[in-house]
Design an enzyme around this catalytic site. Structure first.
Site: not given
Ligand code: F6R
Length: 245
Positions: A67, A136, A138, A143
């Protein structure tokens, strides 16, 4: 889904880095799907150390990130392009033409999404996709409520996700409202998936993932339908959840 328990974040990072390094050695032309965020930082650090010490080469590797924020150019300090440069790309020998992230400032964002999918397809698809887990549920920036059929698309970020990511910005208001993300179906098409989960704050989400029936209200639950998923979680994320080794 296989669950590997790591003692702590350091061990999780070592295990994940070794996993990827072995995959690259087995197939030097591998296509990797990569993630940003706090969780994979330690993994990338170990991969950089390994590259310096043992010379594991990325010359023939291709990468696709999950992303990018809409509105941030590749040289913006908070862009995922910069995150990847800082934590991995600048210290390995991966040719710039073989690293891919969505262009957050593309004039035609929908066209960008289609072209990103086409680029993944041209590379032969993703062999191993690295994922982190949102509290959550994701994955990527998909989401809760995202249809499982989605391909790369533009999303409105959930307030909880913007809040969680505010730690990387000077001010919470600076966190972009939208992002381009691989869709759930794009992620599910990877031949293999490695999900990293670290820390107490992810315990609830990890538990949901391991006990819940697959449903769109909790995006990560789709992973229960994938034939080759390895979860590497540390003890504080697991805290009491039994693992199957
Ligand atoms: C990042 C992404 C997100 C993260 C998720 C966890 O490229 O796609 O899905 O993997 O938000 O983030 P952290 O590792 O910061 O807890």
């Amino acid at each position: 889904m296989r669950v590997i328990e790591a003692e702590d974040y350091q061990e999780l990072s070592n295990l994940a880095a070794d996993y990827f390094i072995n995959k690259i050695k087995e197939n030097p032309e591998i296509t990797l799907g990569l993630a940003t965020g706090g969780t994979p930082k330690g993994t990338y650090k170990k991969m950089v150390e390994d590259h310096a010490k043992h010379g594991t080469s990325y010359r023939r590797v291709t990468t696709f990130n999950l992303d990018e924020y809409v509105g941030l150019g590749s040289d913006h300090p908070n862009s995922y392009h910069q995150f990847m440069e800082t934590h991995l790309f600048k210290d390995i020998d991966l040719p710039s033409t073989q690293k891919h992230l969505p262009n957050g400032i593309a004039l035609d964002i929908n066209k960008e999404c289609i072209e990103y999918e086409q680029a993944i397809e041209r590379s032969g698809g993703i062999d191993v996709q690295l994922l982190g887990l949102g509290s959550n549920g994701h994955i990527g920036f998909n989401e809760p409520g995202t249809a499982f059929e989605t391909r790369t698309h533009v999303v409105e970020l959930a307030p909880s996700t913007r809040q969680a990511n505010a730690r990387f910005f000077n001010h919470a208001d600076e966190v972009p409202q939208r992002a381009i993300t691989m869709g759930i179906s794009t992620i599910m098409q990877s031949k293999e998936i490695v999900l990293l989960v670290s820390g107490e704050s992810k315990h609830h989400a990890l538990k949901e993932l391991l006990i819940r029936q697959s449903d769109e209200g909790f995006p990560a639950s789709v992973l229960t339908k994938h034939p080759h998923v390895t979860i590497i979680a540390d003890r504080s994320a697991l805290s009491g959840i039994p693992v199957n080794g």
